[in-house]
Design a protein around this motif. Sequence first.
Motif, PDB file in Angstrom:
ATOM      1  N   ALA A 268       0.918  -1.305  -0.221  1.00 20.44           N
ATOM      2  CA  ALA A 268      -0.358  -0.211  -0.002  1.00 20.44           C
ATOM      3  C   ALA A 268       0.961   1.366  -0.080  1.00 20.44           C
ATOM      4  CB  ALA A 268      -0.935  -0.009   1.258  1.00 20.44           C
ATOM      5  N   GLU A 269       0.428   2.411  -0.722  1.00 31.27           N
ATOM      6  CA  GLU A 269       0.820   3.587  -0.695  1.00 31.27           C
ATOM      7  C   GLU A 269       0.856   4.215   0.619  1.00 31.27           C
ATOM      8  OE1 GLU A 269       2.144   5.662  -4.356  1.00 31.27           O
ATOM      9  OE2 GLU A 269       0.015   6.898  -3.875  1.00 31.27           O
ATOM     10  N   VAL A 270       1.839   4.954   1.327  1.00 32.63           N
ATOM     11  CA  VAL A 270       1.592   5.332   2.669  1.00 32.63           C
ATOM     12  C   VAL A 270       2.211   6.691   2.406  1.00 32.63           C
ATOM     13  CG1 VAL A 270       1.358   2.764   3.382  1.00 32.63           C
ATOM     14  CG2 VAL A 270       3.976   4.365   3.741  1.00 32.63           C
ATOM     15  N   THR A 271       1.963   7.990   2.925  1.00 34.36           N
ATOM     16  CA  THR A 271       2.283   9.117   3.424  1.00 34.36           C
ATOM     17  C   THR A 271       2.465   9.174   4.709  1.00 34.36           C
ATOM     18  OG1 THR A 271      -0.106   9.840   3.408  1.00 34.36           O
ATOM     19  CG2 THR A 271       1.090   9.669   1.244  1.00 34.36           C
ATOM     20  N   GLY A 272       2.644  11.080   4.937  1.00 37.21           N
ATOM     21  CA  GLY A 272       2.937  10.848   6.757  1.00 37.21           C
ATOM     22  C   GLY A 272       4.111  10.392   7.292  1.00 37.21           C
ATOM     23  N   ARG A 273       3.474  10.239   8.812  1.00 39.10           N
ATOM     24  CA  ARG A 273       4.462   9.662   9.675  1.00 39.10           C
ATOM     25  C   ARG A 273       4.000   8.142   9.610  1.00 39.10           C
ATOM     26  NH1 ARG A 273       3.854   8.227  15.412  1.00 39.10           N
ATOM     27  NH2 ARG A 273       5.742   9.060  15.851  1.00 39.10           N
ATOM     28  N   ILE A 274       4.398   7.183   9.289  1.00 38.38           N
ATOM     29  CA  ILE A 274       4.122   5.448   9.627  1.00 38.38           C
ATOM     30  C   ILE A 274       5.567   5.440  10.689  1.00 38.38           C
ATOM     31  CG2 ILE A 274       5.362   3.804   8.239  1.00 38.38           C
ATOM     32  CD1 ILE A 274       4.906   6.810   6.043  1.00 38.38           C
ATOM     33  N   VAL A 275       4.753   4.101  11.225  1.00 41.48           N
ATOM     34  CA  VAL A 275       5.047   3.372  12.766  1.00 41.48           C
ATOM     35  C   VAL A 275       5.849   1.926  11.962  1.00 41.48           C
ATOM     36  CG1 VAL A 275       5.167   2.998  15.199  1.00 41.48           C
ATOM     37  CG2 VAL A 275       4.518   5.237  14.299  1.00 41.48           C
TER      38      VAL A 275
END
Length: 273
Positions: free
Chosen positions: A78-85
Amino acid sequence: MTIASDTTAPAFAAEWQTWHDAHEADRASAHGFLAITAQHWLTAEPTRFGGLPGRWSTGEEGVVVLLDEGETLLVDGAEVTGRIVFGPIPERGGRTAAFGDTVIEIAKRGGHDLLRPRHPGHPTRAGYRGTPAYAPAESWVIEGRFVPYDAPVEVTVGSVAEGLQHVYAAPGEVEFRHEGDVHRLIAFNGYAPGSLLVLFTDATSGVTTYPANRSLSVGAPDAEGRVILDFTRAVNLPCAYTEFATCPLPPAGNRLPFPVEAGERLPHERTAR
C-alpha cells in the motif's frame, strides 16, 4: 564455475551444480544483498539520508519515518504518506519499504536499528561475475554427530562491523572426524526448524577463501543425533562482497586446523583487490 573432479560421481556433481546455480541466482537477485547501496544507523534524532524519502529515527515506538508533503513509500503493498511507525524490529529480523526501483531494508543487527537501501543497478550487483568454488568432491560430505548442551548457551561473537557484537543461542556442537582426528564446531539454530548453522574458518581462510568466515547449513539431526556436513555447500556471507554488512564472526573455537578445500572460494571482487 566448476568442473567435477575425477573421483566425483556425475550425479553428485550435477546435483551440486543445480544447487550452486540456484544459490547464485538468489544472491544476484534484483534486491539481494549485492544491491545494497548504503548502510545507515538510526538514532533518536530524525535524520534524512541521501536519496531516501523522509526523516528516519528509532525510539520507544521502534523505527519511525516522517514523510514530507509529496513523499510516499510503498509498505506491505500500500502507498503510505505522513508518519509511519514500523514498530520494534526483532534482532536479525526486518521489514521493507519501497519507492521507485529501490527497496529499503529496515533491520536490527547487534541491538541497533539500521536502513539498507537496495537498488538493482548498484555496481556491486551489475558487475557481479559469479563466485568461484572448489570442484564438488564427495569426500567432503562427512557424517557427524550433534552433541546437545543441557540447555541452550548464549554465545557472543564479533562482527565485521567494527564495535558490533551478535548474541546467538547455541543448542550444542557438531562433532566429526577428519583424517583420524575428532573436531567440534559450535552450532547455532538454522533457518529451517530443527536445522543447524555453523560458522567457521579453516586453513584456507585468507588464502583461497574469504578470511572472516564461511557458513554451512546442516540438516536436523536424526533420532541418533547423526548429521551430514556437506562442506561442498559451504558459502560466503554478504560481507565477502559488500562493505555494507554486519556479518557475525565464527565462535572462537570454530577454526578448523586443516584446509577445507570445498565450497565457495574468494569472490572475484576480493581477488581483484
